[in-house]
Design a protein around this motif. Structure first.
Motif, PDB file in Angstrom:
ATOM      1  N   TRP A 194      96.229  -2.180  82.998  1.00  0.00           N
ATOM      2  CA  TRP A 194      96.712  -0.873  82.565  1.00  0.00           C
ATOM      3  C   TRP A 194      98.134  -0.617  83.021  1.00  0.00           C
ATOM      4  CZ3 TRP A 194      94.373   3.434  80.035  1.00  0.00           C
ATOM      5  CH2 TRP A 194      93.084   3.187  79.552  1.00  0.00           C
ATOM      6  N   ALA A 195      98.511  -1.168  84.172  1.00  0.00           N
ATOM      7  CA  ALA A 195      99.841  -0.899  84.722  1.00  0.00           C
ATOM      8  C   ALA A 195     100.941  -1.676  84.021  1.00  0.00           C
ATOM      9  CB  ALA A 195      99.854  -1.230  86.214  1.00  0.00           C
ATOM     10  N   ILE A 196     100.564  -2.647  83.166  1.00  0.00           N
ATOM     11  CA  ILE A 196     101.557  -3.431  82.426  1.00  0.00           C
ATOM     12  C   ILE A 196     101.257  -3.273  80.939  1.00  0.00           C
ATOM     13  CG2 ILE A 196     102.715  -5.671  82.253  1.00  0.00           C
ATOM     14  CD1 ILE A 196     101.431  -6.453  84.872  1.00  0.00           C
ATOM     15  N   PRO A 197     101.541  -2.118  80.371  1.00  0.00           N
ATOM     16  CA  PRO A 197     101.213  -1.887  78.964  1.00  0.00           C
ATOM     17  C   PRO A 197     102.139  -2.669  78.042  1.00  0.00           C
ATOM     18  CG  PRO A 197     102.447  -0.024  79.810  1.00  0.00           C
ATOM     19  CD  PRO A 197     102.197  -0.939  80.986  1.00  0.00           C
ATOM     20  N   VAL A 198     101.607  -3.014  76.889  1.00  0.00           N
ATOM     21  CA  VAL A 198     102.394  -3.707  75.871  1.00  0.00           C
ATOM     22  C   VAL A 198     103.136  -2.671  75.041  1.00  0.00           C
ATOM     23  CG1 VAL A 198     102.263  -5.087  73.766  1.00  0.00           C
ATOM     24  CG2 VAL A 198     100.905  -5.719  75.765  1.00  0.00           C
ATOM     25  N   SER A 199     104.430  -2.886  74.855  1.00  0.00           N
ATOM     26  CA  SER A 199     105.242  -2.024  74.002  1.00  0.00           C
ATOM     27  C   SER A 199     105.671  -2.836  72.786  1.00  0.00           C
ATOM     28  CB  SER A 199     106.465  -1.499  74.761  1.00  0.00           C
ATOM     29  OG  SER A 199     107.336  -0.808  73.881  1.00  0.00           O
TER      30      SER A 199
END
Length: 232
Positions: free
Chosen positions: A124-129
C-alpha cells in the motif's frame, strides 16, 4: 587455598541489524493530514455546537472515521533492511524474510509474493501511478528521439552542442533511463532480494499481525453509530 576467580568477560552485544529504509506515499500522507483536519474540525464543531443527538452522532463518526483515515493514509509503510521486508498495510503488518520471498510484481498495484501457493501481499505504501508511468514513457521517448539512428545525437539549430546539454555533453539515454518513482523502488527491492535471498540471516517464516489498535476503535464507532441511528 583457592585463588580468587577472575571476572568473566562481559557478553558482547549482538551485532545490530542493518538500519531500515522506509518507503511511504507522500501523496497519501498529505491527503491523510488534510482529511484529518477536515473531519476533525467538522466533528468537533458538531460536538460543541450541535443539539439533541448531533453531538453523539458526531462523536461516533469521529471514533469510526479517524482510525480508518489513519489506517489508509498515514499508516502504510514498507520497512526494508538486508534481512527482511516488513509491510505495514492498513489493517495488518506482514514480516517477510528475504528467503521467504519468491518475487515482487508490478502491475496495477505493487505486490510481494511468497510461498509455493504464491500468496501475495499488496504494498500500500508504494502505489502505482499510471500517470507517472506515462510521463516517464514520454520522457524516455523524447530522449530516444534526440538520438540519431546512426548513433549520433541531434543538434540544436545554430549551436554546436548536443541538444539539451551544455559544454558538448549530450543526452545519454542508456545511463539515465526514465522510470516512474514506484518502479524505481520496486527495482531496488528486487535487487536486494536477489542479493540477500540466500543469506542465512535472511531466512525464516512469514508472520502476519492484525492491526487491532485500528480495528477496535473503528468497530466501536460503527456500533455506536448504528445504535444511535437505530434508536432514532
Amino acid at each position: 587455598m583457592t585463588s580468587p576467580q577472575s571476572p568473566s568477560p562481559a557478553p558482547q552485544p549482538p551485532v545490530p541489524a542493518s538500519k531500515d529504509r522506509i518507503y511511504r506515499s507522500p501523496a497519501g500522507m498529505a491527503g491523510g493530514f488534510a482529511l484529518l483536519v477536515i473531519v476533525g474540525w467538522l466533528g468537533i464543531d458538531g460536538i460543541v455546537s450541535g443539539h439533541g443527538r448531533t453531538p453523539w452522532l458526531a462523536l461516533a463518526s469521529l471514533i469510526l472515521l479517524l482510525p480508518l483515515i489513519i489506517a489508509f493514509t498515514l499508516r502504510p509503510a514498507v520497512y526494508v533492511n538486508d534481512d527482511r521486508l516488513r509491510v505495514r498495510n492498513p489493517l495488518r503488518s506482514i514480516t517477510l524474510p528475504w528467503g521467504a520471498v519468491t518475487g515482487l510484481r508490478s502491475g496495477y498495484s505493487n505486490e510481494v509474493l511468497t510461498g509455493e501457493a504464491a500468496t501475495k501481499y499488496q504494498l500500500w505504501a508504494i502505489p502505482v501511478s499510471l500517470r507517472a508511468r506515462k510521463k516517464a514513457a514520454r520522457k524516455q521517448a523524447r530522449a530516444t528521439a534526440a538520438v540519431r539512428p546512426g548513433g549520433g545525437r541531434s543538434r540544436a539549430p545554430g549551436l554546436g552542442l548536443g541538444f539539451g546539454s551544455f559544454g558538448g555533453g549530450g543526452l545519454d539515454t542508456d545511463s539515465a533511463p526514465s522510470r516512474a518513482e514506484s518502479d524505481k523502488i520496486m527495482d531496488e527491492l528486487r535487487q536486494l532480494h536477489e542479493q540477500r535471498g540466500a543469506e542465512k540471516s535472511a531466512q525464516g517464516e512469514v508472520t502476519v499481525r492484525w492491526a487491532y489498535e485500528i480495528m477496535a476503535p473503528a468497530v466501536a464507532g460503527a456500533v455506536l453509530l448504528a445504535i444511535l441511528i437505530a434508536v432514532g
